[in-house]
Design an enzyme around this catalytic site. Sequence first.
Site, PDB file in Angstrom:
ATOM      1  N   TYR A  96       0.841  -1.203   0.000  1.00  0.00           N
ATOM      2  CA  TYR A  96       0.000   0.000   0.000  1.00  0.00           C
ATOM      3  C   TYR A  96       0.878   1.255   0.000  1.00  0.00           C
ATOM      4  O   TYR A  96       1.689   1.468   0.915  1.00  0.00           O
ATOM      5  CB  TYR A  96      -0.947   0.042   1.211  1.00  0.00           C
ATOM      6  N   TRP A 109     -13.157  -7.114   2.378  1.00  0.00           N
ATOM      7  CA  TRP A 109     -12.707  -5.796   1.894  1.00  0.00           C
ATOM      8  C   TRP A 109     -13.641  -5.165   0.870  1.00  0.00           C
ATOM      9  O   TRP A 109     -14.439  -5.836   0.254  1.00  0.00           O
ATOM     10  CB  TRP A 109     -11.279  -5.845   1.398  1.00  0.00           C
ATOM     11  N   SER A 110     -13.462  -3.846   0.722  1.00  0.00           N
ATOM     12  CA  SER A 110     -14.279  -3.008  -0.187  1.00  0.00           C
ATOM     13  C   SER A 110     -15.775  -3.170   0.053  1.00  0.00           C
ATOM     14  O   SER A 110     -16.537  -3.446  -0.887  1.00  0.00           O
ATOM     15  CB  SER A 110     -13.933  -3.272  -1.654  1.00  0.00           C
ATOM     16  N   LEU A 148     -18.045  -1.076   0.360  1.00  0.00           N
ATOM     17  CA  LEU A 148     -18.895  -0.111  -0.347  1.00  0.00           C
ATOM     18  C   LEU A 148     -18.596  -0.098  -1.847  1.00  0.00           C
ATOM     19  O   LEU A 148     -18.960   0.852  -2.538  1.00  0.00           O
ATOM     20  CB  LEU A 148     -18.694   1.290   0.261  1.00  0.00           C
TER      21      LEU A 148
HETATM   22  N1  LIG Z   1      -6.822  -7.956   0.626  1.00  0.00           N
HETATM   23  C1  LIG Z   1      -6.984  -7.217  -0.432  1.00  0.00           C
HETATM   24  O1  LIG Z   1      -6.613  -7.598  -1.549  1.00  0.00           O
HETATM   25  C2  LIG Z   1      -7.633  -5.869  -0.286  1.00  0.00           C
HETATM   26  C3  LIG Z   1      -7.994  -5.117  -1.435  1.00  0.00           C
HETATM   27  C4  LIG Z   1      -8.592  -3.889  -1.244  1.00  0.00           C
HETATM   28  C5  LIG Z   1      -8.835  -3.410   0.032  1.00  0.00           C
HETATM   29  N2  LIG Z   1      -8.454  -4.137   1.121  1.00  0.00           N
HETATM   30  C6  LIG Z   1      -8.644  -3.636   2.500  1.00  0.00           C
HETATM   31  O2  LIG Z   1      -9.993  -3.217   2.685  1.00  0.00           O
HETATM   32  C7  LIG Z   1     -10.023  -1.861   3.094  1.00  0.00           C
HETATM   33  C8  LIG Z   1     -11.299  -1.213   2.631  1.00  0.00           C
HETATM   34  O3  LIG Z   1     -11.388  -1.280   1.209  1.00  0.00           O
HETATM   35  P1  LIG Z   1     -11.940  -0.041   0.405  1.00  0.00           P
HETATM   36  O4  LIG Z   1     -11.192   1.184   0.789  1.00  0.00           O
HETATM   37  O5  LIG Z   1     -11.997  -0.428  -1.025  1.00  0.00           O
HETATM   38  O6  LIG Z   1     -13.432   0.059   1.034  1.00  0.00           O
HETATM   39  P2  LIG Z   1     -14.759   0.726   0.455  1.00  0.00           P
HETATM   40  O7  LIG Z   1     -15.600   0.985   1.652  1.00  0.00           O
HETATM   41  O8  LIG Z   1     -15.358  -0.099  -0.615  1.00  0.00           O
HETATM   42  O9  LIG Z   1     -14.274   2.098  -0.199  1.00  0.00           O
HETATM   43  C9  LIG Z   1     -13.770   3.110   0.629  1.00  0.00           C
HETATM   44  C10 LIG Z   1     -13.818   4.441  -0.123  1.00  0.00           C
HETATM   45  O10 LIG Z   1     -15.173   4.798  -0.407  1.00  0.00           O
HETATM   46  C11 LIG Z   1     -15.398   6.165  -0.082  1.00  0.00           C
HETATM   47  N3  LIG Z   1     -16.270   6.177   1.120  1.00  0.00           N
HETATM   48  C12 LIG Z   1     -16.133   5.428   2.256  1.00  0.00           C
HETATM   49  N4  LIG Z   1     -17.140   5.658   3.105  1.00  0.00           N
HETATM   50  C13 LIG Z   1     -17.947   6.559   2.513  1.00  0.00           C
HETATM   51  C14 LIG Z   1     -19.162   7.160   2.900  1.00  0.00           C
HETATM   52  N5  LIG Z   1     -19.730   6.845   4.074  1.00  0.00           N
HETATM   53  N6  LIG Z   1     -19.739   8.048   2.057  1.00  0.00           N
HETATM   54  C15 LIG Z   1     -19.159   8.355   0.857  1.00  0.00           C
HETATM   55  N7  LIG Z   1     -18.002   7.808   0.429  1.00  0.00           N
HETATM   56  C16 LIG Z   1     -17.399   6.902   1.250  1.00  0.00           C
HETATM   57  C17 LIG Z   1     -14.011   6.752   0.193  1.00  0.00           C
HETATM   58  O11 LIG Z   1     -13.398   7.094  -1.055  1.00  0.00           O
HETATM   59  P3  LIG Z   1     -13.428   8.568  -1.707  1.00  0.00           P
HETATM   60  O12 LIG Z   1     -13.756   9.570  -0.652  1.00  0.00           O
HETATM   61  O13 LIG Z   1     -12.050   8.732  -2.267  1.00  0.00           O
HETATM   62  O14 LIG Z   1     -14.446   8.508  -2.800  1.00  0.00           O
HETATM   63  C18 LIG Z   1     -13.281   5.557   0.750  1.00  0.00           C
HETATM   64  O15 LIG Z   1     -11.883   5.666   0.681  1.00  0.00           O
HETATM   65  C19 LIG Z   1      -8.724  -1.275   2.531  1.00  0.00           C
HETATM   66  O16 LIG Z   1      -8.288  -0.117   3.181  1.00  0.00           O
HETATM   67  C20 LIG Z   1      -7.763  -2.420   2.761  1.00  0.00           C
HETATM   68  O17 LIG Z   1      -7.335  -2.424   4.112  1.00  0.00           O
HETATM   69  C21 LIG Z   1      -7.859  -5.350   0.962  1.00  0.00           C
END
Ligand SMILES: NC(=O)c1ccc[n+]([C@@H]2O[C@H](COP(=O)([O-])OP(=O)(O)OC[C@H]3O[C@@H](n4cnc5c(N)ncnc54)[C@H](OP(=O)(O)O)[C@@H]3O)[C@@H](O)[C@H]2O)c1
Length: 322
Positions: free
Chosen positions: A54, A206-207, A209
């Site tokens: 990361y 993960w992800s 949202l």
């Molecule tokens: N193992 C793996 O391969 C893998 C892969 C990916 C992620 N992960 C882990 O999973 C974690 C979460 O994944 P993700 O960041 O993709 O999660 P996500 O919840 O799908 O997306 C998060 C992004 O959505 C937006 N957001 C979040 N909450 C919001 C809300 N309440 N209202 C409006 N926008 C909102 C923000 O982006 P903006 O403000 O920039 O739009 C935020 O950075 C990562 O940090 C990582 O630790 C692991």
Amino acid sequence: MHYRRLGRSGLKVSEISLGAWVTMGSQIDEKLSSDLIHHAFENGVNFFDNADIYARGQAELVMGKAIQDLPREELVISSKVFWPTMDGPNGRGLSRKHITESVEQTLKRLEVDYLDLYFCHRFDPDTPVEEVVFTMNTLIQQGKILYWGTSEWRASQIAEAYGIARQYNLIPPTMEQPQYHMFHRRRVESELAPIAESFGIGLTTWSPLASGLLTGKYNEGIPVGSRASMDSMAWIKESITQERIAKVVQLKVIADELGITNAQLAIAWLLRRKEVSSVITGATKLAQLKDNLAAREAVANLDDPILEKIEKILQNDPLNHD
Ligand SMILES: NC(=O)c1ccc[n+]([C@@H]2O[C@H](COP(=O)([O-])OP(=O)(O)OC[C@H]3O[C@@H](n4cnc5c(N)ncnc54)[C@H](OP(=O)(O)O)[C@@H]3O)[C@@H](O)[C@H]2O)c1
């Protein structure tokens, strides 16, 4: 905050956790990263997720600084290894050499003596699973990590690792980290749920949202500064289809009925599954984190009629594959 056991292990993780991908060390500054981590911790989050890849190590550096004034014993800190982080043919993958070298750098960057959780970030077809299991077991014996697991491994690959660990009396994987959200559910629900149950593996998903799509923020286009507006993340635009936006609009009707936000509905819906030990969230703003943490309260509202309505909306998503 509620805590769930990480699979059948004795470790308890907060149902909602906070990760560093895309955000810490790149999209947001050190101060905001620290504020998010502290706010999360003050509101019961104990699990903070990271990876060596990361922001090319910057995410670990930023998180490391931010957690220095928090009680180490109350934190569950994770990292991952697999993607290329060093030069040369051995600077990647799951060989004993790369894992051993990568974990040392991760510990330094995070300024910790041990990791609570250590994930094999993908399956490595170039390394025998035996080599991975023995290496992870060694790291546990050395006190460098406490639990090891996988991320995006197939059920058959996890089963192989589990079998090898049992055969040689080593510590088997405790957790798997798969992508899981309303638009990406089949692998968790059909393939991983049974294996999680039989091997006592906890899922840290993960992800939740779909990178923000499920919040409704992309309903009217791509807001400036959002994840999909970043050049490096242009690929996520492919997942923002009109069909999915139409579903997000329908989901909002349910969220409104329950008096919650789209984000809270999406996260609470994941927490309905007992195989899920923790939903790893991400945030670029304090308001987002607060919105997401409040999802916990919404779980009780998801009774069968509501779940059926959601099911009807989600069916027939052409992109929903594993
Ligand atoms: N193992 C793996 O391969 C893998 C892969 C990916 C992620 N992960 C882990 O999973 C974690 C979460 O994944 P993700 O960041 O993709 O999660 P996500 O919840 O799908 O997306 C998060 C992004 O959505 C937006 N957001 C979040 N909450 C919001 C809300 N309440 N209202 C409006 N926008 C909102 C923000 O982006 P903006 O403000 O920039 O739009 C935020 O950075 C990562 O940090 C990582 O630790 C692991």
